[in-house]
Write a protein that holds these residues in place. Structure first.
Motif, PDB file in Angstrom:
ATOM      1  N   ASP A 161       0.847  -1.195   0.000  1.00 11.41           N
ATOM      2  CA  ASP A 161       0.000   0.000   0.000  1.00 11.41           C
ATOM      3  C   ASP A 161       0.887   1.252   0.000  1.00 11.41           C
ATOM      4  OD1 ASP A 161      -2.949   1.064   0.740  1.00 11.41           O
ATOM      5  OD2 ASP A 161      -1.455   2.236   1.834  1.00 11.41           O
ATOM      6  N   MET A 162       0.638   2.159  -0.934  1.00 11.95           N
ATOM      7  CA  MET A 162       1.497   3.336  -1.088  1.00 11.95           C
ATOM      8  C   MET A 162       1.300   4.367   0.021  1.00 11.95           C
ATOM      9  SD  MET A 162       3.354   2.446  -3.540  1.00 11.95           S
ATOM     10  CE  MET A 162       3.094   0.797  -2.854  1.00 11.95           C
ATOM     11  N   GLU A 163       0.124   4.404   0.622  1.00 11.39           N
ATOM     12  CA  GLU A 163      -0.075   5.305   1.758  1.00 11.39           C
ATOM     13  C   GLU A 163       0.744   4.829   2.958  1.00 11.39           C
ATOM     14  OE1 GLU A 163      -1.645   8.264   2.039  1.00 11.39           O
ATOM     15  OE2 GLU A 163      -1.798   8.125  -0.152  1.00 11.39           O
ATOM     16  N   GLU A 164       0.828   3.521   3.115  1.00  9.20           N
ATOM     17  CA  GLU A 164       1.657   2.968   4.180  1.00  9.20           C
ATOM     18  C   GLU A 164       3.130   3.255   3.910  1.00  9.20           C
ATOM     19  OE1 GLU A 164       0.893  -1.126   5.025  1.00  9.20           O
ATOM     20  OE2 GLU A 164      -0.984  -0.674   6.090  1.00  9.20           O
ATOM     21  N   ARG A 165       3.516   3.174   2.664  1.00 10.18           N
ATOM     22  CA  ARG A 165       4.905   3.502   2.308  1.00 10.18           C
ATOM     23  C   ARG A 165       5.226   4.948   2.674  1.00 10.18           C
ATOM     24  NH1 ARG A 165       7.346   6.237  -1.654  1.00 10.18           N
ATOM     25  NH2 ARG A 165       9.435   5.590  -2.357  1.00 10.18           N
ATOM     26  N   LYS A 166       4.321   5.844   2.369  1.00 14.93           N
ATOM     27  CA  LYS A 166       4.510   7.262   2.691  1.00 14.93           C
ATOM     28  C   LYS A 166       4.673   7.459   4.202  1.00 14.93           C
ATOM     29  CE  LYS A 166       2.258  11.788   2.269  1.00 14.93           C
ATOM     30  NZ  LYS A 166       1.053  12.515   1.786  1.00 14.93           N
ATOM     31  N   ALA A 167       3.830   6.782   4.978  1.00 19.37           N
ATOM     32  CA  ALA A 167       3.899   6.904   6.435  1.00 19.37           C
ATOM     33  C   ALA A 167       5.211   6.336   6.968  1.00 19.37           C
ATOM     34  CB  ALA A 167       2.714   6.182   7.070  1.00 19.37           C
ATOM     35  N   ALA A 168       5.639   5.200   6.423  1.00 20.79           N
ATOM     36  CA  ALA A 168       6.889   4.592   6.863  1.00 20.79           C
ATOM     37  C   ALA A 168       8.077   5.479   6.508  1.00 20.79           C
ATOM     38  CB  ALA A 168       7.045   3.216   6.222  1.00 20.79           C
ATOM     39  N   TRP A 169       8.041   6.083   5.325  1.00 19.18           N
ATOM     40  CA  TRP A 169       9.127   6.977   4.897  1.00 19.18           C
ATOM     41  C   TRP A 169       9.271   8.142   5.885  1.00 19.18           C
ATOM     42  CZ3 TRP A 169      12.038   6.522   0.168  1.00 19.18           C
ATOM     43  CH2 TRP A 169      12.955   7.553  -0.021  1.00 19.18           C
ATOM     44  N   GLU A 170       8.143   8.720   6.253  1.00 21.29           N
ATOM     45  CA  GLU A 170       8.181   9.849   7.191  1.00 21.29           C
ATOM     46  C   GLU A 170       8.780   9.434   8.532  1.00 21.29           C
ATOM     47  OE1 GLU A 170       4.193  11.263   7.370  1.00 21.29           O
ATOM     48  OE2 GLU A 170       4.257  12.191   5.374  1.00 21.29           O
ATOM     49  N   GLU A 171       8.401   8.247   9.005  1.00 19.98           N
ATOM     50  CA  GLU A 171       8.920   7.778  10.285  1.00 19.98           C
ATOM     51  C   GLU A 171      10.410   7.448  10.194  1.00 19.98           C
ATOM     52  OE1 GLU A 171       7.656   4.588  13.783  1.00 19.98           O
ATOM     53  OE2 GLU A 171       6.481   4.701  11.914  1.00 19.98           O
TER      54      GLU A 171
END
Length: 275
Positions: A161-171
């Motif tokens: 999921d690309m939204e999860e990727r975005k969240a993981a990148w930020e963290e």
């Protein structure tokens, strides 16, 4: 010296090395030019025909974390990810629906259950066979992680999921001991801070007595930007991301048009405009 990214650059969309590209590489090597792969892949993930390509003496792997002499197996340059840093990366990425990979000593490992469903995480079907063939499946990533004492080449996570990727990148971005890049739109590659292909390519050049101005780098992804800007001549593929093209000195054809080989013809073999 010429540093060549693999996926989206030297290899076409079917992950093939075309006869024309092989011919051009051979001509450049015969001319006395050091031609090497400069990839995010581990060495075991480099196609065998390139690992054994006549005269291709060096390989930059894991985004510059490991640079080796392929003739002797000697590690020339090594900047590894500490166990402590890798642990943080794994703890963050395991919160999400990911295929996690850890790399030790040029070999990638992934959880067997996730690897069996690689198509959920790799959006490019041409990558499925390569991943299954080049990774070692293990029942438990953490068990393997704690069983090894050495530091890691890198950690990679592929996201469903690309939204999860975005969240993981930020963290992950909050961890200053990590360097994040993405050779694919759906992955995150995690190296030690300061590691990138550009630094590796220039460092190898110094070891070989090659000036920055005598180095050409060719790539297509955001993990290629540093080497394209660091090299004397930076070439972006026609299929490259816009950020890569903006940092390049020249934009060649796509990876399905032998763009990398045509750039070598233009700048190394003296073939003028290669179209």
């Amino acid at each position: 010296m010429v540093g060549l990214d693999l996926d989206g650059t030297l290899l076409n969309s079917k992950k093939e090395l075309t006869p024309f590209t092989k011919e051009v590489i051979a001509k450049a090597i015969n001319k006395g030019v050091h031609v090497l792969v400069a990839t995010g892949r581990p060495f075991t993930g480099v196609p065998l025909e390139l690992r054994e390509f006549p005269g291709m003496r060096y390989a930059l792997t894991a985004n510059g974390a490991r640079i080796l002499d392929t003739a002797t197996g000697e590690i020339l340059i090594e900047h590894l990810l500490s166990k402590e840093s890798a642990k943080k990366a794994l703890e963050i990425t395991e919160k999400y629906d990911t295929l996690q990979e850890i790399y030790f000593d040029g070999q990638g490992y992934a959880k067997d259950e996730k690897l069996a469903h690689v198509e959920r995480y790799h959006k490019d079907c041409n990558m499925w066979e390569y991943v299954r063939a080049s990774r070692i499946a293990v029942p438990d990533i953490w068990e393997l992680f704690y069983s090894r004492e050495e530091n890691l080449d890198k950690v990679q996570a592929l996201f469903a999921d690309m939204e999860e990727r975005k969240a993981a990148w930020e963290e992950l971005s909050e961890c200053k001991d990590l360097n994040l890049v993405s050779s694919l739109k759906y992955n995150i590659e995690i190296n030690a801070a300061g590691v990138n292909k550009g630094k590796g390519l220039i460092a190898l050049g110094k070891m070989l007595g090659i000036e920055r101005e005598e180095i050409m780098a060719i790539g297509d992804g955001d993990n290629d930007i540093e080497m394209i800007t660091e090299a004397g001549v930076g070439v972006a593929m026609g299929n490259a991301e816009e950020a890569v093209k903006c940092n390049a000195d020249y934009v060649t054809g796509t990876n399905d048009e032998d763009g990398a080989a045509r750039a070598i013809v233009k700048y190394v073999l003296g073939g003028g405009e290669a179209c």
